[in-house]
Design a protein around this motif. Structure first.
Motif, PDB file in Angstrom:
ATOM      1  N   LEU A 165       6.316  -9.803  -7.642  1.00  0.00           N
ATOM      2  CA  LEU A 165       7.459  -8.919  -7.389  1.00  0.00           C
ATOM      3  C   LEU A 165       7.095  -7.665  -6.606  1.00  0.00           C
ATOM      4  O   LEU A 165       7.984  -6.937  -6.159  1.00  0.00           O
ATOM      5  CB  LEU A 165       8.114  -8.513  -8.722  1.00  0.00           C
ATOM      6  CG  LEU A 165       8.695  -9.645  -9.561  1.00  0.00           C
ATOM      7  CD1 LEU A 165       9.336  -9.089 -10.831  1.00  0.00           C
ATOM      8  CD2 LEU A 165       9.708 -10.465  -8.763  1.00  0.00           C
ATOM      9  N   GLY A 166       5.809  -7.369  -6.484  1.00  0.00           N
ATOM     10  CA  GLY A 166       5.403  -6.179  -5.739  1.00  0.00           C
ATOM     11  C   GLY A 166       5.806  -4.879  -6.394  1.00  0.00           C
ATOM     12  O   GLY A 166       6.061  -3.879  -5.708  1.00  0.00           O
ATOM     13  N   ILE A 167       5.858  -4.841  -7.719  1.00  0.00           N
ATOM     14  CA  ILE A 167       6.289  -3.654  -8.456  1.00  0.00           C
ATOM     15  C   ILE A 167       5.145  -3.139  -9.323  1.00  0.00           C
ATOM     16  O   ILE A 167       4.344  -3.920  -9.851  1.00  0.00           O
ATOM     17  CB  ILE A 167       7.526  -3.968  -9.332  1.00  0.00           C
ATOM     18  CG1 ILE A 167       8.078  -2.697  -9.972  1.00  0.00           C
ATOM     19  CG2 ILE A 167       7.211  -5.027 -10.368  1.00  0.00           C
ATOM     20  CD1 ILE A 167       9.373  -2.912 -10.751  1.00  0.00           C
ATOM     21  N   ALA A 168       5.051  -1.818  -9.433  1.00  0.00           N
ATOM     22  CA  ALA A 168       4.104  -1.196 -10.352  1.00  0.00           C
ATOM     23  C   ALA A 168       4.782  -0.995 -11.700  1.00  0.00           C
ATOM     24  O   ALA A 168       5.983  -0.701 -11.767  1.00  0.00           O
ATOM     25  CB  ALA A 168       3.636   0.150  -9.803  1.00  0.00           C
ATOM     26  N   VAL A 169       4.023  -1.151 -12.780  1.00  0.00           N
ATOM     27  CA  VAL A 169       4.542  -0.985 -14.132  1.00  0.00           C
ATOM     28  C   VAL A 169       3.695   0.064 -14.848  1.00  0.00           C
ATOM     29  O   VAL A 169       2.477  -0.080 -14.952  1.00  0.00           O
ATOM     30  CB  VAL A 169       4.510  -2.313 -14.917  1.00  0.00           C
ATOM     31  CG1 VAL A 169       5.143  -2.124 -16.293  1.00  0.00           C
ATOM     32  CG2 VAL A 169       5.233  -3.414 -14.143  1.00  0.00           C
ATOM     33  N   ILE A 170       4.358   1.115 -15.325  1.00  0.00           N
ATOM     34  CA  ILE A 170       3.695   2.207 -16.034  1.00  0.00           C
ATOM     35  C   ILE A 170       4.063   2.103 -17.504  1.00  0.00           C
ATOM     36  O   ILE A 170       5.241   2.181 -17.865  1.00  0.00           O
ATOM     37  CB  ILE A 170       4.127   3.581 -15.487  1.00  0.00           C
ATOM     38  CG1 ILE A 170       3.969   3.651 -13.972  1.00  0.00           C
ATOM     39  CG2 ILE A 170       3.375   4.702 -16.193  1.00  0.00           C
ATOM     40  CD1 ILE A 170       2.549   3.575 -13.488  1.00  0.00           C
ATOM     41  N   SER A 216       0.799  -1.224   0.000  1.00  0.00           N
ATOM     42  CA  SER A 216       0.000   0.000   0.000  1.00  0.00           C
ATOM     43  C   SER A 216       0.827   1.267   0.000  1.00  0.00           C
ATOM     44  O   SER A 216       0.270   2.361  -0.097  1.00  0.00           O
ATOM     45  CB  SER A 216      -0.950  -0.001   1.202  1.00  0.00           C
ATOM     46  OG  SER A 216      -0.212  -0.076   2.419  1.00  0.00           O
ATOM     47  N   ASN A 217       2.141   1.145   0.136  1.00  0.00           N
ATOM     48  CA  ASN A 217       2.966   2.354   0.114  1.00  0.00           C
ATOM     49  C   ASN A 217       4.382   2.019  -0.327  1.00  0.00           C
ATOM     50  O   ASN A 217       4.816   0.877  -0.248  1.00  0.00           O
ATOM     51  CB  ASN A 217       2.988   3.037   1.492  1.00  0.00           C
ATOM     52  CG  ASN A 217       3.502   2.129   2.586  1.00  0.00           C
ATOM     53  OD1 ASN A 217       4.656   1.715   2.587  1.00  0.00           O
ATOM     54  ND2 ASN A 217       2.632   1.806   3.538  1.00  0.00           N
ATOM     55  N   ASP A 218       5.079   3.047  -0.804  1.00  0.00           N
ATOM     56  CA  ASP A 218       6.481   2.934  -1.234  1.00  0.00           C
ATOM     57  C   ASP A 218       6.667   1.797  -2.239  1.00  0.00           C
ATOM     58  O   ASP A 218       7.648   1.055  -2.191  1.00  0.00           O
ATOM     59  CB  ASP A 218       7.385   2.737  -0.020  1.00  0.00           C
ATOM     60  CG  ASP A 218       8.850   3.047  -0.320  1.00  0.00           C
ATOM     61  OD1 ASP A 218       9.104   3.966  -1.136  1.00  0.00           O
ATOM     62  OD2 ASP A 218       9.731   2.382   0.246  1.00  0.00           O
ATOM     63  N   VAL A 219       5.722   1.676  -3.177  1.00  0.00           N
ATOM     64  CA  VAL A 219       5.767   0.602  -4.162  1.00  0.00           C
ATOM     65  C   VAL A 219       6.813   0.914  -5.235  1.00  0.00           C
ATOM     66  O   VAL A 219       6.767   1.984  -5.850  1.00  0.00           O
ATOM     67  CB  VAL A 219       4.384   0.412  -4.818  1.00  0.00           C
ATOM     68  CG1 VAL A 219       4.449  -0.617  -5.939  1.00  0.00           C
ATOM     69  CG2 VAL A 219       3.349   0.010  -3.779  1.00  0.00           C
ATOM     70  N   PRO A 220       7.757   0.012  -5.487  1.00  0.00           N
ATOM     71  CA  PRO A 220       8.715   0.238  -6.587  1.00  0.00           C
ATOM     72  C   PRO A 220       7.969   0.426  -7.900  1.00  0.00           C
ATOM     73  O   PRO A 220       6.908  -0.179  -8.119  1.00  0.00           O
ATOM     74  CB  PRO A 220       9.542  -1.051  -6.601  1.00  0.00           C
ATOM     75  CG  PRO A 220       9.363  -1.642  -5.244  1.00  0.00           C
ATOM     76  CD  PRO A 220       7.995  -1.263  -4.798  1.00  0.00           C
ATOM     77  N   VAL A 221       8.534   1.258  -8.773  1.00  0.00           N
ATOM     78  CA  VAL A 221       7.847   1.567 -10.027  1.00  0.00           C
ATOM     79  C   VAL A 221       8.803   1.448 -11.197  1.00  0.00           C
ATOM     80  O   VAL A 221       9.948   1.898 -11.135  1.00  0.00           O
ATOM     81  CB  VAL A 221       7.201   2.969  -9.982  1.00  0.00           C
ATOM     82  CG1 VAL A 221       8.230   4.060  -9.706  1.00  0.00           C
ATOM     83  CG2 VAL A 221       6.436   3.269 -11.265  1.00  0.00           C
ATOM     84  N   MET A 222       8.321   0.827 -12.260  1.00  0.00           N
ATOM     85  CA  MET A 222       9.085   0.686 -13.497  1.00  0.00           C
ATOM     86  C   MET A 222       8.306   1.335 -14.640  1.00  0.00           C
ATOM     87  O   MET A 222       7.165   0.961 -14.904  1.00  0.00           O
ATOM     88  CB  MET A 222       9.323  -0.791 -13.814  1.00  0.00           C
ATOM     89  CG  MET A 222      10.008  -1.035 -15.156  1.00  0.00           C
ATOM     90  SD  MET A 222      10.438  -2.790 -15.433  1.00  0.00           S
ATOM     91  CE  MET A 222       8.803  -3.528 -15.629  1.00  0.00           C
ATOM     92  N   TYR A 223       8.921   2.319 -15.272  1.00  0.00           N
ATOM     93  CA  TYR A 223       8.360   2.920 -16.479  1.00  0.00           C
ATOM     94  C   TYR A 223       8.824   2.069 -17.651  1.00  0.00           C
ATOM     95  O   TYR A 223      10.025   1.979 -17.932  1.00  0.00           O
ATOM     96  CB  TYR A 223       8.810   4.371 -16.613  1.00  0.00           C
ATOM     97  CG  TYR A 223       8.231   5.247 -15.513  1.00  0.00           C
ATOM     98  CD1 TYR A 223       7.006   5.877 -15.676  1.00  0.00           C
ATOM     99  CD2 TYR A 223       8.898   5.409 -14.304  1.00  0.00           C
ATOM    100  CE1 TYR A 223       6.459   6.660 -14.664  1.00  0.00           C
ATOM    101  CE2 TYR A 223       8.362   6.185 -13.282  1.00  0.00           C
ATOM    102  CZ  TYR A 223       7.139   6.806 -13.472  1.00  0.00           C
ATOM    103  OH  TYR A 223       6.588   7.573 -12.457  1.00  0.00           O
TER     104      TYR A 223
END
Length: 262
Positions: free
Chosen positions: A71-76, A39-46
């Motif tokens: 992996l718990g990562i967001a992908v944009i 719910s917070n500080d989620v790693p992000v990959m563009y």
């Protein structure tokens, strides 16, 4: 995981822009793939597309959603048309959009995304590999790691490769006079030199390219330049061409390489 399809408005481009987003969501499935949520500080990959692609192409041509499910990562995944992640001569500022505006919009819409450099990544293929490396070299304070798959990372030295793909009119609409690209802010070699001279910490860099890919020469030259300047990087090649067979395999290697546990 949650998969979202969004239409956002870009004040920089003065137009609607399509965006696909994968967000961690805790799920417990008896059949299928369970996934981790945060719910917070989620790693992000563009995750940037290449020429001929758009915001949907990674989702359609690879199993990216499945690959990141635990992996718990967001992908944009934004659409940037054929703008080469550049503020073009025809007054479409794709570089300013991708480097400045898009992260602000994403943090507004998805406040769980991290704001920490070490958990923010840029990855892309071909044209998108160029864009990812450009982000890392130009914005080292924002990106902890960047990866280029079959990227056009030494384009200023290989203009003949570009002219074999599209006309001179097109390329000069993007970059301006071709003889002025080398040594400009659109030249990754120049950006590397400027970064080294600045003394800023460079992001970790991953380059890969297929052994039958026409862009292999440029990737070898970029890897050599990184080595000469003592920039931390990984350069790997393997069987493959400039196609989705190669990219589907190697995006999995990139995900394994990313420092997601910091």
């Amino acid at each position: 995981m949650a998969f979202l399809q969004a239409n956002i408005y870009s004040n920089i481009l003065e137009m609607e822009v399509s965006l696909n987003v994968i967000l961690p969501q805790k799920t417990e499935k008896k059949i299928g793939t369970a996934s981790k949520g945060n719910s917070n500080d989620v790693p992000v990959m563009y995750l940037l597309h290449g020429m001929g692609g758009n915001h949907s192409v990674w989702e359609r041509r690879t199993s990216i959603e499945r690959y990141v499910s635990d992996l718990g990562i967001a992908v944009i995944m934004p659409s940037t048309d054929l703008g080469w992640y550049t503020d073009t001569r025809y007054d479409m500022n794709y570089w300013t959009f991708i480097a400045e505006e898009l992260p602000m919009i994403c943090h507004e819409l998805f406040p769980q995304l991290t704001t920490r450099r070490e958990k923010t990544f840029a990855v892309g293929l071909s044209m998108g590999g160029y864009g990812a490396l450009k982000l890392g070299l130009s914005k080292p304070e924002k990106f902890g790691a960047v990866a280029s798959l079959s990227g056009a990372v030494n384009l200023a030295d290989r203009m003949e490769d570009l002219l074999s793909v599209k006309s001179k009119n097109y390329w000069e609409g993007i970059f301006g006079p071709l003889e002025q690209v080398q040594g400009s802010i659109n030249d990754p070699m120049f950006l590397l030199d400027q970064l080294v001279k600045s003394g800023k910490n460079a992001p970790n860099i991953f380059l890969c390219c297929g052994e039958a890919d026409p862009l292999l020469y440029g990737n070898k030259k970029m890897a050599a330049a990184l080595q000469e300047n003592y920039v931390e990087h990984t350069f790997e090649t393997g069987p493959g061409q400039h196609d989705w067979v190669f990219w589907d395999e190697w995006i999995q290697r990139v995900l394994a390489w990313l420092p997601l546990n910091r």
